[in-house]
Design an enzyme around this catalytic site. Structure first.
Site: not given
Ligand code: ADP
Ligand code: F6P
Length: 468
Positions: A162, A370
């Protein structure tokens, strides 16, 4: 997914989604949950608990919705420190996001990583049936197939990364990188988010592992031939758009605009991670206010950034830096009737997020690096097609490879980002609609169902078993 009709699907990931609470889960959990329900299968991973005792962990199983088994194990404190905080989040996460400066290599971390991948494999193996199709997810589990094969598994094994895959010049800084790549080759299909990632992987294989890339995308090394290809992840566009259009969402948007002098809202939503470019984003916003005083009392920027991996030092540091920056910006520009920057260090329910995306005229998604960034796609899905907002997107987010009609920026260039914010705030309705409709088409075409089915189709077409 024709080839999978008779097989069960087994998903393996570090954390297991709660399939009973779909409304609160992300799109990925929902998509994989849907696939599990329609095919039948198992979701296996860590239950999030830390336990005292060592030895083989107890596997807890629970059947949900008739044909899906959730199977979980706990972790010891040592596993948590060495595998999760250590190798996964102090080595692989920073290096794969091009941040060698933040990585901390400790031999114990690598041993812990191998150990937990082995523990996962040992705990799952007895639950597997010969015709199961196993799909492991993300950087925590790169050596999972190696451990499962060592136990005699002959099933089709797939892996999806991912996060980004770094150029070989960075990857080879990990002391055990050659072992990791060799272990990865025990999967039958390895999926990446973007062509940049798969090219980095192929470069490593050809330049440093004496392997070769076949014309059809198959990659050969260590006596095995696997498929290494891109499968850009998407979201469930209809579901997210519907969440942004409920009456509850409308009243949240109304509350956003009530009792305020502000005319335009900018939003950012990210885990508080150093890869997300948040200090740069805050500084670019300060530049916007410095260079465009017409936005004083007219614009507000809301950054929602919940805590994540707080035991890792680099995450604690970024929090302190952001608190300092937001305080400085509000102190310098704010007034009794205007808060220029609202920084919220908490998680927010998914339906509130959808409403906030719809209510904000500009969405800032400006990570320094990212894998994909689902927030970018969620922001587009949530917009009102009659008066859509504008997405400002980092060229270093995987999503930029597809979302060309966003305002693409270099997140290190503060002037460029401030200019993009200004362009977004002033963009005429016609141009906003044109850009949005093109972006919406793209995220609908490559949604989460497409991602899942195209990966599983490729995996189903592989010959099962370890030997080629
Ligand atoms: P990552 O996997 O690095 O966290 P992504 O943007 O691909 O980044 O995915 C993040 C997911 O978490 C998205 O579905 C987003 O809506 C959710 N998310 C991010 N910040 C918040 C928050 N403050 N509260 C709830 N959901 C969140
Ligand atoms: O790709 C980043 C990620 O592993 C997401 O799949 C997941 O939602 C997020 O980081 C949360 O990370 P952790 O499991 O370390 O709390």
């Amino acid at each position: 997914m024709g080839g999978l009709c008779l097989s069960r699907l087994v998903i393996v990931s570090n954390r297991v989604a709660d399939l009973e609470k779909q409304a609160q889960s992300g799109g990925l959990a929902v998509a994989l949950g849907d696939a599990l329900r329609s095919i039948g299968g198992v979701w296996f991973g860590w239950d999030g608990n830390i336990v005292e005792e060592d030895g083989l962990p107890l596997v807890k199983t629970e059947t949900v919705q008739n044909n899906v088994t959730i199977a979980t194990i706990s972790m010891t404190e040592r596993d948590y420190q060495e595998y999760y905080l250590g190798f996964a989040n102090k080595v692989l996460w920073p290096v794969f996001h091009y941040r060698l400066d933040l990585s901390q290599f400790e031999p114990a971390y690598f041993e812990g990583y191998k150990r937990v991948n082995r523990t996962f494999a040992t705990a799952l193996a007895p639950l597997l049936r010969p015709d199961d199709v196993v799909w492991a997810h993300d950087y925590h589990l790169t050596s999972f197939a190696y451990e499962l094969r060592a136990l005699g598994a002959k099933q089709r094994l797939g892996f999806f990364l991912h996060i980004p895959f770094p150029p070989p010049e960075l990857f080879q800084a990990i002391p055990s990188h050659d072992w990791l790549i060799k272990a990865l080759f025990q999967f039958d299909v390895v999926g990446f988010q973007t062509s940049n990632d798969v090219n980095n992987f192929r470069r490593f294989v050809t330049e440093l592992a004496q392997g070769r890339v076949h014309g059809d995308g198959r990659v050969e090394a260590f006596g095995r031939t696997i498929v290494a290809a891109t499968f850009p992840i998407g979201i469930d566009v209809e579901e997210f758009a519907a969440t942004a259009q409920t009456s509850a969402a409308a009243s949240q948007i109304e509350r956003l605009n009530r009792r305020t002098v502000v005319r335009s809202h900018i939003i950012g939503v990210d885990r508080l991670d150093y890869t997300k470019g948040l200090p740069e984003r805050f500084k670019a916003y300060r530049k916007l206010l410095e260079t465009h005083p017409e936005h004083w009392k007219a614009v507000t920027f809301m950054q929602i950034a919940p805590p994540t991996r707080i035991e890792v030092e680099a995450y604690a540091n970024i929090r302190v830096e952001l608190e300092g920056l937001s305080g400085a910006i509000n102190g310098e520009f704010g007034d009794f009737d205007w808060t220029p920057l609202r920084y919220i260090h908490r998680s927010v329910p998914r339906n509130t997020l959808a409403a906030l995306f719809r209510g904000c005229e500009v969405g800032l998604v400006t990570p320094l690096r990212d894998g994909m960034n689902l927030v970018a796609k969620e922001y587009i899905a949530a917009q009102d097609e009659k008066g859509p907002g504008v997405l400002v997107l980092s060229k270093f987010a995987g999503a930029a490879e597809e979302l060309e009609e966003a305002l693409i920026v270099n997140p290190y260039d503060l002037d460029e980002m401030a200019t993009a914010m200004q362009t977004a705030l002033q963009m005429p309705l016609g141009e906003r609609q044109e850009r949005h409709s093109a972006l919406l088409k793209r995220i609908k075409r490559h949604d989460v169902r497409y991602w899942r089915e195209s990966f599983l189709d490729v995996l189903a077409a592989r010959t099962p078993g370890p030997a080629e």
